[in-house]
Design a protein around this motif. Structure first.
Motif, PDB file in Angstrom:
ATOM      1  N   LEU A  57      17.253   8.047  55.801  1.00 41.08           N
ATOM      2  CA  LEU A  57      18.481   8.003  55.361  1.00 41.08           C
ATOM      3  C   LEU A  57      19.561   8.440  54.811  1.00 41.08           C
ATOM      4  CD1 LEU A  57      15.551   5.385  53.394  1.00 41.08           C
ATOM      5  CD2 LEU A  57      16.784   4.498  55.883  1.00 41.08           C
ATOM      6  N   ARG A  58      20.719   7.559  54.301  1.00 38.98           N
ATOM      7  CA  ARG A  58      21.646   8.887  54.309  1.00 38.98           C
ATOM      8  C   ARG A  58      21.708   9.411  52.575  1.00 38.98           C
ATOM      9  NH1 ARG A  58      26.383   4.887  55.751  1.00 38.98           N
ATOM     10  NH2 ARG A  58      25.425   3.711  54.849  1.00 38.98           N
ATOM     11  N   ARG A  59      21.227   8.084  51.765  1.00 37.07           N
ATOM     12  CA  ARG A  59      21.132   8.984  50.397  1.00 37.07           C
ATOM     13  C   ARG A  59      20.903   8.050  49.558  1.00 37.07           C
ATOM     14  NH1 ARG A  59      25.999   6.677  52.008  1.00 37.07           N
ATOM     15  NH2 ARG A  59      27.666   8.327  51.144  1.00 37.07           N
ATOM     16  N   ILE A  60      20.559   8.774  48.310  1.00 34.85           N
ATOM     17  CA  ILE A  60      19.745   8.054  46.767  1.00 34.85           C
ATOM     18  C   ILE A  60      20.513   7.454  45.946  1.00 34.85           C
ATOM     19  CG2 ILE A  60      18.098   8.201  45.679  1.00 34.85           C
ATOM     20  CD1 ILE A  60      17.015  11.086  47.210  1.00 34.85           C
ATOM     21  N   ILE A  61      19.858   6.481  45.359  1.00 35.65           N
ATOM     22  CA  ILE A  61      21.086   5.792  44.641  1.00 35.65           C
ATOM     23  C   ILE A  61      19.661   4.968  43.265  1.00 35.65           C
ATOM     24  CG2 ILE A  61      21.859   3.833  43.908  1.00 35.65           C
ATOM     25  CD1 ILE A  61      23.233   3.711  46.750  1.00 35.65           C
ATOM     26  N   TYR A  62      20.357   5.733  42.485  1.00 42.27           N
ATOM     27  CA  TYR A  62      18.937   5.157  41.032  1.00 42.27           C
ATOM     28  C   TYR A  62      20.252   4.473  40.061  1.00 42.27           C
ATOM     29  CZ  TYR A  62      14.997   8.346  40.431  1.00 42.27           C
ATOM     30  OH  TYR A  62      13.992   9.097  39.674  1.00 42.27           O
ATOM     31  N   VAL A  63      19.048   3.331  40.146  1.00 39.58           N
ATOM     32  CA  VAL A  63      20.301   2.122  39.102  1.00 39.58           C
ATOM     33  C   VAL A  63      19.228   2.758  37.839  1.00 39.58           C
ATOM     34  CG1 VAL A  63      20.860   0.179  38.836  1.00 39.58           C
ATOM     35  CG2 VAL A  63      20.655   1.056  41.354  1.00 39.58           C
ATOM     36  N   ALA A  64      19.704   2.510  36.894  1.00 38.45           N
ATOM     37  CA  ALA A  64      19.238   2.004  35.616  1.00 38.45           C
ATOM     38  C   ALA A  64      19.652   1.374  33.860  1.00 38.45           C
ATOM     39  CB  ALA A  64      18.604   3.772  34.600  1.00 38.45           C
ATOM     40  N   PRO A  65      19.180   0.965  33.764  1.00 39.25           N
ATOM     41  CA  PRO A  65      19.471  -0.211  32.411  1.00 39.25           C
ATOM     42  C   PRO A  65      20.856  -0.461  31.680  1.00 39.25           C
ATOM     43  CG  PRO A  65      17.421  -0.237  32.226  1.00 39.25           C
ATOM     44  CD  PRO A  65      17.882   0.390  33.321  1.00 39.25           C
ATOM     45  N   TYR A  66      19.954   1.449  31.282  1.00 39.81           N
ATOM     46  CA  TYR A  66      21.481   1.183  30.035  1.00 39.81           C
ATOM     47  C   TYR A  66      21.729   3.017  30.234  1.00 39.81           C
ATOM     48  CZ  TYR A  66      18.261  -2.111  27.963  1.00 39.81           C
ATOM     49  OH  TYR A  66      17.194  -2.891  27.962  1.00 39.81           O
ATOM     50  N   MET A  67      22.981   2.714  29.248  1.00 36.40           N
ATOM     51  CA  MET A  67      24.156   4.242  29.298  1.00 36.40           C
ATOM     52  C   MET A  67      22.749   5.302  29.050  1.00 36.40           C
ATOM     53  SD  MET A  67      26.844   4.726  30.823  1.00 36.40           S
ATOM     54  CE  MET A  67      27.145   5.599  29.468  1.00 36.40           C
ATOM     55  N   THR A  68      21.911   5.235  27.854  1.00 35.73           N
ATOM     56  CA  THR A  68      20.640   6.267  27.569  1.00 35.73           C
ATOM     57  C   THR A  68      19.797   6.736  28.500  1.00 35.73           C
ATOM     58  OG1 THR A  68      19.152   4.893  26.966  1.00 35.73           O
ATOM     59  CG2 THR A  68      20.681   5.892  25.646  1.00 35.73           C
ATOM     60  N   ILE A  69      19.044   6.123  29.366  1.00 34.98           N
ATOM     61  CA  ILE A  69      18.616   6.141  30.617  1.00 34.98           C
ATOM     62  C   ILE A  69      19.583   6.863  31.995  1.00 34.98           C
ATOM     63  CG2 ILE A  69      16.162   5.353  31.741  1.00 34.98           C
ATOM     64  CD1 ILE A  69      16.710   3.197  30.646  1.00 34.98           C
ATOM     65  N   LEU A  70      20.769   6.268  31.743  1.00 38.37           N
ATOM     66  CA  LEU A  70      21.340   6.451  33.041  1.00 38.37           C
ATOM     67  C   LEU A  70      21.666   8.220  32.367  1.00 38.37           C
ATOM     68  CD1 LEU A  70      24.800   5.578  34.612  1.00 38.37           C
ATOM     69  CD2 LEU A  70      24.676   7.718  33.978  1.00 38.37           C
ATOM     70  N   GLU A  71      22.072   8.416  31.692  1.00 38.31           N
ATOM     71  CA  GLU A  71      22.952  10.627  31.344  1.00 38.31           C
ATOM     72  C   GLU A  71      20.921  11.002  31.352  1.00 38.31           C
ATOM     73  OE1 GLU A  71      24.043   9.448  27.144  1.00 38.31           O
ATOM     74  OE2 GLU A  71      25.485   8.906  28.039  1.00 38.31           O
ATOM     75  N   GLN A  72      19.695  10.623  30.873  1.00 36.94           N
ATOM     76  CA  GLN A  72      18.627  11.244  30.779  1.00 36.94           C
ATOM     77  C   GLN A  72      17.930  11.947  32.379  1.00 36.94           C
ATOM     78  OE1 GLN A  72      16.070  11.026  27.472  1.00 36.94           O
ATOM     79  NE2 GLN A  72      14.170   9.912  29.548  1.00 36.94           N
ATOM     80  N   ASN A  73      18.597  10.291  33.092  1.00 39.55           N
ATOM     81  CA  ASN A  73      17.906  10.858  34.637  1.00 39.55           C
ATOM     82  C   ASN A  73      19.020  11.716  35.494  1.00 39.55           C
ATOM     83  OD1 ASN A  73      16.279   9.154  34.175  1.00 39.55           O
ATOM     84  ND2 ASN A  73      16.607   6.946  35.248  1.00 39.55           N
ATOM     85  N   ALA A  74      20.354  11.478  34.827  1.00 36.71           N
ATOM     86  CA  ALA A  74      21.229  12.157  35.784  1.00 36.71           C
ATOM     87  C   ALA A  74      20.852  13.818  35.153  1.00 36.71           C
ATOM     88  CB  ALA A  74      23.037  11.848  35.295  1.00 36.71           C
ATOM     89  N   ASP A  75      20.956  14.602  34.021  1.00 36.37           N
ATOM     90  CA  ASP A  75      20.583  15.903  33.784  1.00 36.37           C
ATOM     91  C   ASP A  75      19.115  16.119  34.012  1.00 36.37           C
ATOM     92  OD1 ASP A  75      22.986  15.360  32.568  1.00 36.37           O
ATOM     93  OD2 ASP A  75      21.980  15.294  30.351  1.00 36.37           O
ATOM     94  N   ALA A  76      18.599  14.705  34.476  1.00 32.89           N
ATOM     95  CA  ALA A  76      16.873  15.549  35.181  1.00 32.89           C
ATOM     96  C   ALA A  76      17.017  15.837  36.477  1.00 32.89           C
ATOM     97  CB  ALA A  76      15.610  14.256  34.925  1.00 32.89           C
ATOM     98  N   ILE A  77      17.493  15.239  37.290  1.00 39.49           N
ATOM     99  CA  ILE A  77      17.683  14.977  38.531  1.00 39.49           C
ATOM    100  C   ILE A  77      18.459  16.310  38.899  1.00 39.49           C
ATOM    101  CG2 ILE A  77      19.182  14.171  40.263  1.00 39.49           C
ATOM    102  CD1 ILE A  77      18.037  11.124  38.943  1.00 39.49           C
ATOM    103  N   ARG A  78      19.446  16.365  38.675  1.00 39.89           N
ATOM    104  CA  ARG A  78      20.309  17.850  38.741  1.00 39.89           C
ATOM    105  C   ARG A  78      19.302  18.889  38.283  1.00 39.89           C
ATOM    106  NH1 ARG A  78      25.056  14.774  35.935  1.00 39.89           N
ATOM    107  NH2 ARG A  78      26.836  14.865  37.196  1.00 39.89           N
ATOM    108  N   ASP A  79      18.691  19.215  36.727  1.00 36.61           N
ATOM    109  CA  ASP A  79      17.681  20.287  37.080  1.00 36.61           C
ATOM    110  C   ASP A  79      16.984  20.685  38.064  1.00 36.61           C
ATOM    111  OD1 ASP A  79      18.815  20.561  34.241  1.00 36.61           O
ATOM    112  OD2 ASP A  79      17.621  19.559  33.717  1.00 36.61           O
ATOM    113  N   ALA A  80      16.451  19.072  38.379  1.00 38.60           N
ATOM    114  CA  ALA A  80      15.348  19.296  39.605  1.00 38.60           C
ATOM    115  C   ALA A  80      16.048  19.614  40.997  1.00 38.60           C
ATOM    116  CB  ALA A  80      14.794  18.088  40.112  1.00 38.60           C
ATOM    117  N   LEU A  81      17.600  19.316  41.290  1.00 36.93           N
ATOM    118  CA  LEU A  81      18.457  19.291  42.248  1.00 36.93           C
ATOM    119  C   LEU A  81      18.573  21.294  41.918  1.00 36.93           C
ATOM    120  CD1 LEU A  81      19.250  16.084  43.591  1.00 36.93           C
ATOM    121  CD2 LEU A  81      17.069  17.721  44.422  1.00 36.93           C
ATOM    122  N   ASP A  82      18.372  21.757  41.217  1.00 30.69           N
ATOM    123  CA  ASP A  82      19.336  22.314  40.902  1.00 30.69           C
ATOM    124  C   ASP A  82      20.507  22.691  41.094  1.00 30.69           C
ATOM    125  OD1 ASP A  82      19.562  25.355  39.797  1.00 30.69           O
ATOM    126  OD2 ASP A  82      18.914  26.120  42.426  1.00 30.69           O
TER     127      ASP A  82
END
Length: 739
Positions: free
Chosen positions: A275-300
């Motif tokens: 598969l080619r990419r991962i798409i994270y979908v969240a209902p609210y901006m607050t979750i989106l921002e938090q998930n994006a930060d966590a994913i970036r940290d995890a991926l370094d």
């Protein structure tokens, strides 16, 4: 005669004929680009690539009209908008008459949007359709011999829904190829550097980084039972990633580490199935921002790294051709999601799937063959469950996606009110013997008795002040503000207010202060609307929740004893009825609250929030109270009503009008600088930098506050009224016009 697709101008603004793009060259490039995208999206469907190639060849057939060629050379007789220069209808007519209706719809929509069937037929039969196509056949074929090649046989598809999706993805391939080739020509004319290729997903290498990151986090001081539960969740995700692609559920209570475990699943699953990419979908901006930060940290990776791309609706100035304003790589990624990891909102993801507009649909071919992680999937409006589940089924069966439904409160997406092709047949990732809900039980909920009196705002504030720290979640902004005012009037130190009347950056900064006080053991009292419920990482020992639907109560409870530091499920959650509070104007929200009240009357107590069976029973009851396709979207899709579908499928009935809050003193200089830059050169990258400083207002209610707004040269509205450092936008009618 030379035939051109696009013009060019020199530094003085005069036409530069030598830099014009030849029409045959453009048609060939778009045809090959569309076919290449179709092949990457659906490698097993050669008929799909053939249809996309045909769409690319025919999309600008009408540009062979003499009138268009005079128009592109600035002939004053043929100004923009002259019907004799229209060019999309001719190619649509050829495709339609050769049996390629999906291609006809795609071509007819590549400027403006895919039309409904009657409008498409009108375009084909009208003065710019068949008649023009017939008159141009000989000229066009001489200039571009590929136009004379045999037309491929149209695909065979089982039903209207399959045709609908086939048309949408063909349209996506055409628009992306067309805009990309047009942008490449403009960059060449202006001697701009070529856009960099996006980084590859490289799931195997990235998985190793994520696992190392999770191991590092697990070494932090955590309650042993929480650490064990998170390890079980991760292990289950890595085992399930080996399974065939399809639709999965990841049912994990708050605190179970599902965000990073889902990322690990997605990477391993992508590696296993190509598969080619991962798409994270969240209902609210607050979750989106938090998930994006966590994913970036995890991926370094850093915030500027193109590996992770955030895309949300507040950043979009409208459905415009990106080539008109911003040819940068960031703008391209926003239009077509050409990035390894995309983090986006429900509104952006789902409304794009049902949209008919070029800018939104451009990304659809890149959704194919992705792992789609839907966080807090219970937030999907029940009135759209049928079309949403139907589309998710198609993503899995027709576009090669795997879908992961993540939540502690799994909805009944296999409900008997759903049609067979709408019911989701899911594979649960967590094994049944894991018993996570018992292991991670962190709170005890006290539901109001049927005879309990409703509380006034002062009483609610008093219950909060009796604790060292407390969170109170209210149903409306007006109620949250009232309780906050009671706290500040009583002199409560460490009081905070959170609502959508504050821009995202403001909320982010307030939450950072809240977390700091909680970590330091200082008194902290937060009154919030529902925005804090899903995914916001805060941990309070005591929570008050105004009576609400069960899923809202459960999500709010996830902010109490989140890390399990208070032993024996010692977090306290109190649900109360309010004396002065109103319900949001949402039919399903009211129905959900009514079902909770019904359960309280039947049982003498509320439902068990840590019992998946009780949660399923609640959703089953709720879905029986209304139409799961209230707008009739599925029937519209079956009958080729693309524009009507786009109008009907709205996750938020009135998504609102974003306005820039330039009067926020803390960031006024930064906001003013961005507005100046936007006026000088309107670019999507600048719109996105302004997004953290925007608040959504209801368009229908803007008249009373019109004197507090002005329209900026960069096509944004700017708020000139008061903006308070504690509560955000201040107006007598704030609760009525802020989304």
């Amino acid at each position: 005669m030379l035939y051109f697709a696009h013009s060019a101008r020199d530094d003085t603004g005069a036409l530069d004929l030598e830099s014009f793009q030849f029409l045959a060259q453009h048609l060939h490039a778009v045809a090959e680009g569309a076919a290449r995208r179709a092949t990457l999206a659906r490698p097993e469907r050669t008929d799909f690539a053939a249809a996309a190639r045909l769409a690319g060849l025919l999309h600008d057939l009408g540009k062979y009209r003499p009138e268009f060629q005079l128009y592109i050379r600035d002939d004053p007789r043929y100004l923009k908008g002259n019907s004799l220069t229209r060019h999309k209808e001719a190619g649509a007519a050829v495709a339609f008459d050769r049996g390629h209706k999906a291609v006809a719809f795609a071509i007819a929509g590549h400027h403006g949007g895919i039309p409904d069937g009657t409008e498409c037929l009108g375009a084909v039969s009208g003065p710019n359709g068949r008649v023009v196509a017939a008159s141009l056949r000989a000229t066009a074929t001489r200039d571009c011999p590929e136009l004379g090649a045999p037309v491929p046989i149209p695909p065979q598809l089982p039903n209207g829904l399959a045709w609908d999706l086939f048309t949408r993805v063909t349209f996506s391939c055409l628009v992306d190829a067309d805009w990309s080739d047009t942008g490449a020509h403009e960059r060449e004319v202006k001697n701009w550097p070529a856009e960099p290729d996006p980084p590859a997903l490289e799931p195997g290498e990235r998985l190793a980084r994520v696992e190392a990151f999770i191991a590092g986090r697990a070494a932090r001081p955590l309650e042993p039972h929480v650490k064990r539960a998170r390890a079980e969740v991760l292990a289950a995700c890595l085992v399930a990633a080996e399974r065939p692609s399809g639709v999965f559920t990841l049912t994990v209570p708050t605190g179970g580490g599902k965000t990073l475990a889902a990322l690990a699943f997605a990477l391993k699953h992508a590696a296993r199935h190509g598969l080619r990419r991962i798409i994270y979908v969240a209902p609210y901006m607050t979750i989106l921002e938090q998930n994006a930060d966590a994913i970036r940290d995890a991926l370094d990776v850093g915030a500027a790294d193109p590996t992770v791309f955030e895309h949300y609706s507040l950043a979009d100035p409208g459905d415009t051709n990106a080539n008109e304003t911003d040819l940068g790589a960031a703008a391209r990624r926003a239009e077509n999601w050409d990035a390894p990891v995309v983090v986006t909102t429900n509104v952006q993801f789902f409304e794009s799937l049902f949209s008919n507009k070029p800018g939104r649909c451009r990304k659809l071919h890149n959704i194919a063959r992705s792992v789609v992680v839907l966080d807090e999937c219970q937030t999907l409006p029940p009135g759209l469950v049928a079309p949403t589940c139907g589309m998710l089924n198609q993503l899995a069966t027709e576009l090669g996606c795997s879908v992961v439904l993540c939540t502690a409160t799994q909805p009944a997406f296999d409900h008997d009110k759903l049609a067979p092709d709408e019911r989701l047949a899911v594979t649960e990732i967590i094994p049944p013997d894991a018993n996570l809900f018992a292991t991670l039980k962190r709170v005890r909920v006290r539901w109001p008795k049927p005879t309990d009196a409703a509380l006034g705002w002062g009483e609610v504030a008093g219950l909060m002040r009796a604790q060292k720290s407390a969170l109170c979640v209210m149903n409306t902004k007006k109620a949250a503000r009232a309780v906050y005012d009671e706290l500040t009037t009583a002199g409560a130190g460490g009081a905070f207010h959170l609502s959508t009347g504050m821009c995202p950056q403001h909320r982010r900064e307030k939450l950072a202060q809240v977390r700091g006080r909680l970590a330091a053991g200082e008194p902290c009292f937060v009154v919030s609307t529902q925005l804090i419920e899903a995914g916001v990482d805060v941990d309070f020992p005591f929570l008050l929740r105004e009576m609400a639907p069960l899923e809202s109560v459960i999500q709010a409870a996830g902010r109490c004893n989140r890390e399990g530091k208070i032993p024996h499920a010692g977090g306290r959650v109190v649900v109360f009825r309010s004396a002065g509070g109103k319900m949001p104007p949402d039919r399903w929200y009211n129905a959900g609250r009514a079902k909770v009240e019904q359960l309280i009357r039947e049982k003498g107590d509320g439902p068990q929030i840590d019992d998946p069976a009780a949660i399923r029973d609640y959703f089953a009851r709720l879905y029986h109270t209304g139409n799961l396709d209230a707008a009739g979207v599925q029937e519209m899709r079956r009958t080729f009503k693309f524009a009507s579908v786009a109008e009907a499928y709205r996750l938020i009935a009135d998504a609102g009008q974003p306005v820039v809050v330039r009067t926020w003193g803390a960031h006024r200089a930064q906001i003013d600088d961005l507005l100046v830059e936007l006026a000088a050169r309107p670019r999507k990258s600048v719109y996105r930098q302004l997004a953290p400083f925007q608040v959504n207002l209801l368009p229908a209610q803007l008249v009373p506050v019109g004197h507090l707004l002005h329209e900026h040269a960069g096509r944004v509205l700017v708020w000139d009224g008061k903006y308070d450092d504690e509560v955000g936008i201040v107006s007598e009618t704030a609760d009525e016009f802020i989304v």
